[in-house]
Design a protein around this motif. Structure first.
Motif, PDB file in Angstrom:
ATOM      1  N   GLN A 163      40.473   2.323   9.815  1.00  0.00           N
ATOM      2  CA  GLN A 163      40.128   1.586   8.824  1.00  0.00           C
ATOM      3  C   GLN A 163      41.305   1.277   8.358  1.00  0.00           C
ATOM      4  O   GLN A 163      41.183  -0.136   7.632  1.00  0.00           O
ATOM      5  N   GLN A 164      42.356   1.683   8.190  1.00  0.00           N
ATOM      6  CA  GLN A 164      43.588   1.534   7.439  1.00  0.00           C
ATOM      7  C   GLN A 164      44.176   0.341   8.063  1.00  0.00           C
ATOM      8  O   GLN A 164      44.779  -0.756   7.621  1.00  0.00           O
ATOM      9  N   ARG A 217      38.357  12.195  12.897  1.00  0.00           N
ATOM     10  CA  ARG A 217      38.256  11.801  11.318  1.00  0.00           C
ATOM     11  C   ARG A 217      39.590  11.188  10.896  1.00  0.00           C
ATOM     12  O   ARG A 217      39.782  10.030  10.357  1.00  0.00           O
ATOM     13  N   ILE A 218      40.507  11.459  11.541  1.00  0.00           N
ATOM     14  CA  ILE A 218      42.131  11.141  11.390  1.00  0.00           C
ATOM     15  C   ILE A 218      41.997   9.722  11.994  1.00  0.00           C
ATOM     16  O   ILE A 218      42.594   8.650  11.622  1.00  0.00           O
ATOM     17  N   GLN A 244      42.269  13.565   5.113  1.00  0.00           N
ATOM     18  CA  GLN A 244      41.275  14.072   6.244  1.00  0.00           C
ATOM     19  C   GLN A 244      41.576  15.371   6.774  1.00  0.00           C
ATOM     20  O   GLN A 244      40.570  15.853   7.425  1.00  0.00           O
ATOM     21  N   GLU A 280      39.583   7.834  12.875  1.00  0.00           N
ATOM     22  CA  GLU A 280      38.799   6.776  12.080  1.00  0.00           C
ATOM     23  C   GLU A 280      39.456   6.522  10.835  1.00  0.00           C
ATOM     24  O   GLU A 280      39.434   4.914  10.574  1.00  0.00           O
ATOM     25  N   ALA A 281      40.160   7.238  10.246  1.00  0.00           N
ATOM     26  CA  ALA A 281      40.868   6.880   9.006  1.00  0.00           C
ATOM     27  C   ALA A 281      41.973   5.821   9.224  1.00  0.00           C
ATOM     28  O   ALA A 281      42.075   4.957   8.806  1.00  0.00           O
ATOM     29  N   VAL A 285      47.991   8.726   4.783  1.00  0.00           N
ATOM     30  CA  VAL A 285      46.859   8.360   5.375  1.00  0.00           C
ATOM     31  C   VAL A 285      45.842   9.825   5.797  1.00  0.00           C
ATOM     32  O   VAL A 285      44.944   9.620   5.995  1.00  0.00           O
ATOM     33  N   ILE A 286      46.844  10.326   6.494  1.00  0.00           N
ATOM     34  CA  ILE A 286      46.332  11.468   7.343  1.00  0.00           C
ATOM     35  C   ILE A 286      45.982  12.708   6.316  1.00  0.00           C
ATOM     36  O   ILE A 286      44.969  13.479   6.558  1.00  0.00           O
TER      37      ILE A 286
END
Length: 145
Positions: free
Chosen positions: A81-82, A74-75, A16, A77-78, A12-13
């Motif tokens: 979302q996940q 950004r990290i 980003q 926020e990602a 996931v990271i």
């Protein structure tokens, strides 16, 4: 290790993160991130970072640089979302605590128990020392000279 990213978290990271710089080879992002998380979770000073994460200056500088560039935002926020329920925060300044939070019984107040409410000292006031001088200790000191 205990604080290291799992493959799932890294998946996931990684997207980003900023692209690799041109020029010199950048230190391994995953190792550096593991070092950053180790410091943040354990609370140790940057200088005490175990050597398996690389030089502490590299890890700290990457942390600061990414903060200035908005990479951490950004990290987060990602990740949100996940897994929307995994990123929850409480601002304690907005949640007043009830008397019962400190152990008082419901409906229990100092006045109900026949006690006067205690008032704190004014800001900046110097508290008087709570000391009792014994007459025998003063006499012993006077006679020992």
């Amino acid at each position: 290790m205990r604080f290291d990213l799992s493959d799932r978290e890294w998946g996931v990271i990684e997207p980003q993160l900023p692209p690799t710089r041109q020029g010199g080879k950048r230190a391994d992002d995953r190792r550096v991130l593991n070092g950053i998380f180790y410091v943040l979770r354990s609370g140790i000073p940057w200088k005490d970072l175990p050597s398996r994460y690389g030089p502490h200056t590299t890890v700290y500088n990457r942390f600061r640089r990414w903060a200035k560039q908005g990479i951490w935002q950004r990290i987060f926020e990602a990740l949100q979302q996940q897994h929307p329920s995994s990123v929850e925060m409480i601002d304690t300044t907005m949640i007043p605590a009830h008397r019962a939070a400190a152990g008082a019984e419901k409906g229990d107040s100092p006045q109900a128990n026949g006690m006067k409410p205690r008032r704190s000292e004014p800001h900046g006031a110097v508290a008087r020392p709570n000391v009792t001088v014994s007459a025998t200790s003063t006499a012993d000191c006077a006679g020992s000279s």
